[in-house]
Each structure stands twice: as C-alpha cells, then as structure tokens.
Design a protein around this motif. Structure first.
Motif, PDB file in Angstrom:
ATOM      1  N   THR A   1       9.263 -19.052 -11.408  1.00 46.57           N
ATOM      2  CA  THR A   1      10.061 -17.890 -11.802  1.00 46.57           C
ATOM      3  C   THR A   1      10.768 -17.417 -10.542  1.00 46.57           C
ATOM      4  OG1 THR A   1       8.576 -17.268 -13.596  1.00 46.57           O
ATOM      5  CG2 THR A   1       9.998 -15.533 -12.711  1.00 46.57           C
ATOM      6  N   LEU A   2      12.090 -17.326 -10.625  1.00 45.03           N
ATOM      7  CA  LEU A   2      12.896 -16.998  -9.448  1.00 45.03           C
ATOM      8  C   LEU A   2      13.894 -15.897  -9.769  1.00 45.03           C
ATOM      9  CD1 LEU A   2      12.822 -20.507  -9.555  1.00 45.03           C
ATOM     10  CD2 LEU A   2      13.084 -19.872  -7.178  1.00 45.03           C
ATOM     11  N   SER A   3      14.285 -15.188  -8.728  1.00 43.98           N
ATOM     12  CA  SER A   3      15.223 -14.084  -8.885  1.00 43.98           C
ATOM     13  C   SER A   3      16.152 -14.036  -7.676  1.00 43.98           C
ATOM     14  CB  SER A   3      14.456 -12.769  -8.994  1.00 43.98           C
ATOM     15  OG  SER A   3      15.339 -11.669  -9.050  1.00 43.98           O
TER      16      SER A   3
ATOM     17  N   LYS B   1      19.583  -6.173 -12.848  1.00 42.08           N
ATOM     18  CA  LYS B   1      18.631  -5.068 -12.797  1.00 42.08           C
ATOM     19  C   LYS B   1      18.458  -4.497 -14.188  1.00 42.08           C
ATOM     20  CE  LYS B   1      18.778  -3.864  -8.136  1.00 42.08           C
ATOM     21  NZ  LYS B   1      17.553  -3.681  -7.477  1.00 42.08           N
ATOM     22  N   GLU B   2      17.310  -3.918 -14.420  1.00 43.23           N
ATOM     23  CA  GLU B   2      17.067  -3.158 -15.635  1.00 43.23           C
ATOM     24  C   GLU B   2      16.401  -1.856 -15.235  1.00 43.23           C
ATOM     25  OE1 GLU B   2      12.755  -5.077 -16.911  1.00 43.23           O
ATOM     26  OE2 GLU B   2      14.440  -5.218 -18.266  1.00 43.23           O
ATOM     27  N   GLU B   3      16.522  -0.876 -16.070  1.00 46.68           N
ATOM     28  CA  GLU B   3      15.905   0.416 -15.797  1.00 46.68           C
ATOM     29  C   GLU B   3      14.574   0.500 -16.525  1.00 46.68           C
ATOM     30  OE1 GLU B   3      17.083   2.983 -13.845  1.00 46.68           O
ATOM     31  OE2 GLU B   3      18.718   1.683 -13.232  1.00 46.68           O
ATOM     32  N   GLU B   4      13.543   0.896 -15.817  1.00 45.34           N
ATOM     33  CA  GLU B   4      12.230   1.108 -16.420  1.00 45.34           C
ATOM     34  C   GLU B   4      11.672   2.403 -15.876  1.00 45.34           C
ATOM     35  OE1 GLU B   4       8.053  -0.992 -15.796  1.00 45.34           O
ATOM     36  OE2 GLU B   4       9.449  -2.262 -16.916  1.00 45.34           O
ATOM     37  N   ASN B   5      11.448   3.365 -16.756  1.00 48.18           N
ATOM     38  CA  ASN B   5      10.965   4.688 -16.367  1.00 48.18           C
ATOM     39  C   ASN B   5      11.859   5.317 -15.302  1.00 48.18           C
ATOM     40  OD1 ASN B   5       8.810   4.412 -18.132  1.00 48.18           O
ATOM     41  ND2 ASN B   5       7.499   3.510 -16.552  1.00 48.18           N
TER      42      ASN B   5
ATOM     43  N   GLN C   1      14.818  -2.047 -11.604  1.00 46.01           N
ATOM     44  CA  GLN C   1      13.870  -3.129 -11.391  1.00 46.01           C
ATOM     45  C   GLN C   1      14.604  -4.467 -11.479  1.00 46.01           C
ATOM     46  OE1 GLN C   1      10.381  -2.169 -13.428  1.00 46.01           O
ATOM     47  NE2 GLN C   1       9.493  -4.176 -13.283  1.00 46.01           N
ATOM     48  N   SER C   2      14.219  -5.416 -10.649  1.00 49.22           N
ATOM     49  CA  SER C   2      14.839  -6.732 -10.608  1.00 49.22           C
ATOM     50  C   SER C   2      14.436  -7.558 -11.818  1.00 49.22           C
ATOM     51  CB  SER C   2      14.415  -7.453  -9.327  1.00 49.22           C
ATOM     52  OG  SER C   2      14.813  -8.786  -9.378  1.00 49.22           O
ATOM     53  N   LEU C   3      15.398  -8.283 -12.392  1.00 47.16           N
ATOM     54  CA  LEU C   3      15.124  -9.203 -13.485  1.00 47.16           C
ATOM     55  C   LEU C   3      15.064 -10.625 -12.950  1.00 47.16           C
ATOM     56  CD1 LEU C   3      17.592  -7.946 -16.248  1.00 47.16           C
ATOM     57  CD2 LEU C   3      15.124  -7.713 -16.230  1.00 47.16           C
ATOM     58  N   PRO C   4      14.050 -11.400 -13.339  1.00 48.43           N
ATOM     59  CA  PRO C   4      14.052 -12.808 -12.938  1.00 48.43           C
ATOM     60  C   PRO C   4      15.256 -13.526 -13.560  1.00 48.43           C
ATOM     61  CG  PRO C   4      11.906 -12.156 -13.802  1.00 48.43           C
ATOM     62  CD  PRO C   4      12.852 -11.036 -14.073  1.00 48.43           C
ATOM     63  N   THR C   5      15.863 -14.406 -12.794  1.00 44.35           N
ATOM     64  CA  THR C   5      16.993 -15.173 -13.293  1.00 44.35           C
ATOM     65  C   THR C   5      16.515 -16.432 -13.999  1.00 44.35           C
ATOM     66  OG1 THR C   5      18.332 -14.333 -11.480  1.00 44.35           O
ATOM     67  CG2 THR C   5      19.144 -16.293 -12.604  1.00 44.35           C
TER      68      THR C   5
ATOM     69  N   GLU D   1      16.395 -23.288  -1.876  1.00 45.95           N
ATOM     70  CA  GLU D   1      15.732 -22.100  -1.322  1.00 45.95           C
ATOM     71  C   GLU D   1      16.697 -20.936  -1.088  1.00 45.95           C
ATOM     72  OE1 GLU D   1      11.874 -23.149   1.146  1.00 45.95           O
ATOM     73  OE2 GLU D   1      13.641 -24.033   2.096  1.00 45.95           O
ATOM     74  N   GLN D   2      17.634 -20.765  -1.984  1.00 49.23           N
ATOM     75  CA  GLN D   2      18.584 -19.663  -1.862  1.00 49.23           C
ATOM     76  C   GLN D   2      18.207 -18.489  -2.754  1.00 49.23           C
ATOM     77  OE1 GLN D   2      22.341 -21.572  -2.690  1.00 49.23           O
ATOM     78  NE2 GLN D   2      22.530 -22.303  -0.595  1.00 49.23           N
ATOM     79  N   MET D   3      17.107 -18.608  -3.478  1.00 50.55           N
ATOM     80  CA  MET D   3      16.636 -17.536  -4.346  1.00 50.55           C
ATOM     81  C   MET D   3      15.261 -17.093  -3.864  1.00 50.55           C
ATOM     82  SD  MET D   3      17.842 -18.893  -8.082  1.00 50.55           S
ATOM     83  CE  MET D   3      17.537 -17.306  -8.866  1.00 50.55           C
ATOM     84  N   HIS D   4      14.697 -16.118  -4.530  1.00 49.45           N
ATOM     85  CA  HIS D   4      13.351 -15.631  -4.217  1.00 49.45           C
ATOM     86  C   HIS D   4      12.389 -16.187  -5.260  1.00 49.45           C
ATOM     87  CE1 HIS D   4      14.752 -12.734  -1.195  1.00 49.45           C
ATOM     88  NE2 HIS D   4      15.783 -12.571  -1.998  1.00 49.45           N
ATOM     89  N   LEU D   5      11.372 -16.914  -4.807  1.00 43.25           N
ATOM     90  CA  LEU D   5      10.343 -17.458  -5.693  1.00 43.25           C
ATOM     91  C   LEU D   5       9.323 -16.364  -5.965  1.00 43.25           C
ATOM     92  CD1 LEU D   5       9.196 -20.000  -7.135  1.00 43.25           C
ATOM     93  CD2 LEU D   5       7.909 -20.443  -5.039  1.00 43.25           C
TER      94      LEU D   5
END
Length: 140
Positions: A28-30, A52-56, A60-64, A97-101
C-alpha cells in the motif's frame, strides 16, 4: 508558488540471485507519508494535486495504491494498461521508490532504467507531424 517535495524513505529490498525481477506483497503506497510528509504529484495539466480526505475535521492522506501483489519473473515482459488515473504511473513510481510505502514489501533483483514519454504534436498537418521536417518518401 514553489512547493518542496519530500523524498520518500528508501524501501526497495534487494533480493540477489533470485529468479524474480520484481515482487510486491500486499503493498500500500501513497504520495503522502503516514507522518504527513508531502510528496506532490503533478497532474496531466501541470497542476499539483493532493490526495486527501477529511476525517473529523482533519485532513488525512489517501493511499494511491492499495494491497498490490504481483511477481514478475526474470526474463518476463509485463504490460500495464488502464484508464487515465487508474494508477499506471503510480505503479512504476512505486518500484522506483518515488512514493511512500505504508505497508507491505517490494523486492527486486537488478537495476532499473525508466524513460518517460511525453506525447506532443505541433501545429501542422498529420503528415507534417509524422515527417518532422524530413522529406516525404512515398515508398515508406
């Protein structure tokens, strides 16, 4: 407006002397890390988008890419196709390795080279775009 890109932490594991060129296990990467580090992805029109999505009331970041698993044996050819925005570039970027694992693992044996393609045409006829200044050879 200038935006600084945060480089993701290296995560590609080398698996020397393997029969597998690339293997992803439940990856799962973002474009944004779990810690909130921004890694902005330019969209096709050059704008910067943030997944991004809003939570409370908090952003928050959404996984791509979510739970991606595949094994690419050495000597194999893999074609990746899909609609615009379906994750083709993100898949390649994840191997580079250009995304965040965020979870899972990615292993590889060997080195990679990547040459991106930017499609373009100039104002002219279809023939002029194909010939690109060269003379027409009707036999070709």
């Amino acid at each position: 407006k200038i935006m600084l890109l945060q480089n993701p932490k290296p995560y590609l594991q080398q698996n020397k002397d393997s029969q597998t060129a690339v293997e992803m296990k439940n990856a799962t990467l973002s474009w944004t890390s779990a810690a909130g580090e921004q890694h902005h992805l330019p969209s096709q029109n050059g704008e910067v988008k943030e997944d991004k999505e809003e939570e409370n009331g908090r952003s928050q970041s959404l996984p791509t890419l979510r739970n991606i698993s595949f094994t690419l044996p050495k000597g194999s050819l893999l074609g990746v196709c899909g609609n615009v925005g379906s994750g083709k570039t993100s898949l390649i970027s994840s191997i580079l390795e250009q995304m965040h694992l965020l979870q899972g693992s990615i292993t590889a044996d060997g080195t990679f080279a990547y040459v991106s393609q930017q499609a373009w045409i100039f104002h002219g006829t279809v023939q002029e775009n194909i010939l690109m200044g060269e003379p027409l050879d009707q036999a070709k």
